[in-house]
Design a protein around this motif. Structure first.
Motif, PDB file in Angstrom:
ATOM      1  N   PHE A 116       0.809  -1.228   0.000  1.00 27.78           N
ATOM      2  CA  PHE A 116       0.000   0.000   0.000  1.00 27.78           C
ATOM      3  C   PHE A 116       0.840   1.276   0.000  1.00 27.78           C
ATOM      4  CE2 PHE A 116      -2.338  -3.192   2.650  1.00 27.78           C
ATOM      5  CZ  PHE A 116      -3.282  -3.545   1.677  1.00 27.78           C
ATOM      6  N   ASN A 117       2.069   1.186  -0.500  1.00 27.62           N
ATOM      7  CA  ASN A 117       2.952   2.357  -0.548  1.00 27.62           C
ATOM      8  C   ASN A 117       3.202   2.980   0.823  1.00 27.62           C
ATOM      9  OD1 ASN A 117       3.305   2.344  -3.424  1.00 27.62           O
ATOM     10  ND2 ASN A 117       1.235   3.206  -3.621  1.00 27.62           N
ATOM     11  N   VAL A 118       3.131   2.174   1.885  1.00 31.22           N
ATOM     12  CA  VAL A 118       3.427   2.669   3.230  1.00 31.22           C
ATOM     13  C   VAL A 118       4.944   2.779   3.382  1.00 31.22           C
ATOM     14  CG1 VAL A 118       3.235   2.236   5.702  1.00 31.22           C
ATOM     15  CG2 VAL A 118       1.336   1.647   4.184  1.00 31.22           C
ATOM     16  N   LYS A 119       5.396   3.917   3.851  1.00 33.62           N
ATOM     17  CA  LYS A 119       6.818   4.138   4.054  1.00 33.62           C
ATOM     18  C   LYS A 119       7.227   3.737   5.465  1.00 33.62           C
ATOM     19  CE  LYS A 119       6.925   8.126   0.929  1.00 33.62           C
ATOM     20  NZ  LYS A 119       7.209   9.589   0.832  1.00 33.62           N
ATOM     21  N   ILE A 120       8.460   3.279   5.618  1.00 32.10           N
ATOM     22  CA  ILE A 120       9.048   3.052   6.941  1.00 32.10           C
ATOM     23  C   ILE A 120      10.067   4.157   7.175  1.00 32.10           C
ATOM     24  CG2 ILE A 120      10.360   1.502   8.428  1.00 32.10           C
ATOM     25  CD1 ILE A 120       9.410  -0.831   6.759  1.00 32.10           C
ATOM     26  N   LEU A 121       9.839   4.948   8.216  1.00 37.95           N
ATOM     27  CA  LEU A 121      10.729   6.050   8.547  1.00 37.95           C
ATOM     28  C   LEU A 121      11.496   5.720   9.823  1.00 37.95           C
ATOM     29  CD1 LEU A 121       8.281   9.029   7.906  1.00 37.95           C
ATOM     30  CD2 LEU A 121       9.826   7.910   6.276  1.00 37.95           C
ATOM     31  N   THR A 122      12.800   5.908   9.781  1.00 39.89           N
ATOM     32  CA  THR A 122      13.660   5.616  10.938  1.00 39.89           C
ATOM     33  C   THR A 122      14.580   6.817  11.182  1.00 39.89           C
ATOM     34  OG1 THR A 122      15.192   4.478   9.443  1.00 39.89           O
ATOM     35  CG2 THR A 122      13.580   3.108  10.637  1.00 39.89           C
ATOM     36  N   PRO A 123      14.038   7.909  11.702  1.00 42.22           N
ATOM     37  CA  PRO A 123      14.809   9.155  11.780  1.00 42.22           C
ATOM     38  C   PRO A 123      15.978   9.128  12.752  1.00 42.22           C
ATOM     39  CG  PRO A 123      12.708   9.368  12.934  1.00 42.22           C
ATOM     40  CD  PRO A 123      12.659   8.072  12.191  1.00 42.22           C
ATOM     41  N   LEU A 124      16.023   8.143  13.647  1.00 41.45           N
ATOM     42  CA  LEU A 124      17.099   8.079  14.634  1.00 41.45           C
ATOM     43  C   LEU A 124      18.111   6.975  14.341  1.00 41.45           C
ATOM     44  CD1 LEU A 124      14.927   8.454  17.872  1.00 41.45           C
ATOM     45  CD2 LEU A 124      15.914  10.259  16.445  1.00 41.45           C
ATOM     46  N   LEU A 125      17.969   6.310  13.221  1.00 44.52           N
ATOM     47  CA  LEU A 125      18.693   5.065  12.981  1.00 44.52           C
ATOM     48  C   LEU A 125      20.207   5.230  13.046  1.00 44.52           C
ATOM     49  CD1 LEU A 125      18.297   2.061  12.339  1.00 44.52           C
ATOM     50  CD2 LEU A 125      18.355   2.654   9.907  1.00 44.52           C
TER      51      LEU A 125
END
Length: 230
Positions: free
Chosen positions: A137-146
């Motif tokens: 479903f075009n859902v993004k995974i965001l990991t801003p602290l990775l």
């Protein structure tokens, strides 16, 4: 057309709280919600209470989702070290559960940081790259602290103006007691991060050591040689 929400995986800990602050700062509280997972963790009550309080402080909806059939030291209490805290399949289950909670999100935000990499395979960049390939479903995974250390995460909280909230309202300890144990993997990681913020190296009135030598922020107890609590 209704805007799909950005959904933060909120454990009630430091990293996920900072992720929530980042999401709200970027998108606005009305475009953000959060989900908390109940997977039999020993520290469930303290984590859940922290997540509820933090979501309320930011004014976002919080969903609750059970996850079954996970096992590990933080579930049965057998091993609270960083290695024992590994729960195989946890983040994959969390990603799937986050998509299925409430309205379909445009993105999910996960609070893994660089200090997690040695112990947790599912907190490493290659794990998230593989998960992104198969996201529906075009859902993004965001990991801003990775790529940030725990100290850098706390600096980010300071930049956002939420450091006091993070240190007072979050809960990181795996042990499940009424105060942080100071010994489990989460407590040790947090203590190391706090040592990177000199302003938080507070002296302990019950300890003869100087500020920052064996004590850290009193909201999170003490580590090192000191085992008493305020």
């Amino acid at each position: 057309m209704t805007r799909r929400p950005v959904r933060v995986l909120l454990s009630g800990g430091v990293d996920s709280t900072v992720c929530l602050a980042l999401a709200v700062a970027e998108h606005g509280a009305e475009a953000v919600d959060a989900v908390f997972f109940e997977y039999g963790q020993r520290h469930l009550d303290r984590e859940r209470a922290a997540a509820v309080a933090i979501a309320a402080r930011f004014g976002v909806t919080l969903y609750f989702r059970p996850v079954r059939y996970l096992a590990g030291g933080v579930v049965d209490g057998s091993d609270l070290s960083p290695a024992g805290a590994v729960v195989p399949g946890r983040n994959s289950a969390f990603i799937a559960g986050a998509i299925a909670s409430g309205e379909l999100p445009s993105a999910i935000v996960m609070g893994c940081c660089r200090d997690d990499w040695p112990a947790f395979e599912d907190c490493r960049p290659e794990f998230f790259e593989a998960e992104r390939v198969s996201m529906p479903f075009n859902v993004k995974i965001l990991t801003p602290l990775l790529f940030k250390s725990k100290a850098q995460v706390l600096h980010e909280a300071e930049r956002l103006g939420v450091l006091d909230l993070v240190l007072s309202d979050s809960w990181s300890c795996y042990a499940g007691g009424s105060v942080p144990c100071g010994e489990c993997g989460a407590c040790v990681a947090l203590a190391a991060g706090v040592q990177g913020l000199p302003a938080l190296r507070l002296p302990c009135p019950k300890c003869s050591a100087g500020a920052g030598e064996s004590c850290f922020h009193p909201n999170h107890g003490f580590v090192g040689a000191h085992r008493e609590r305020l």
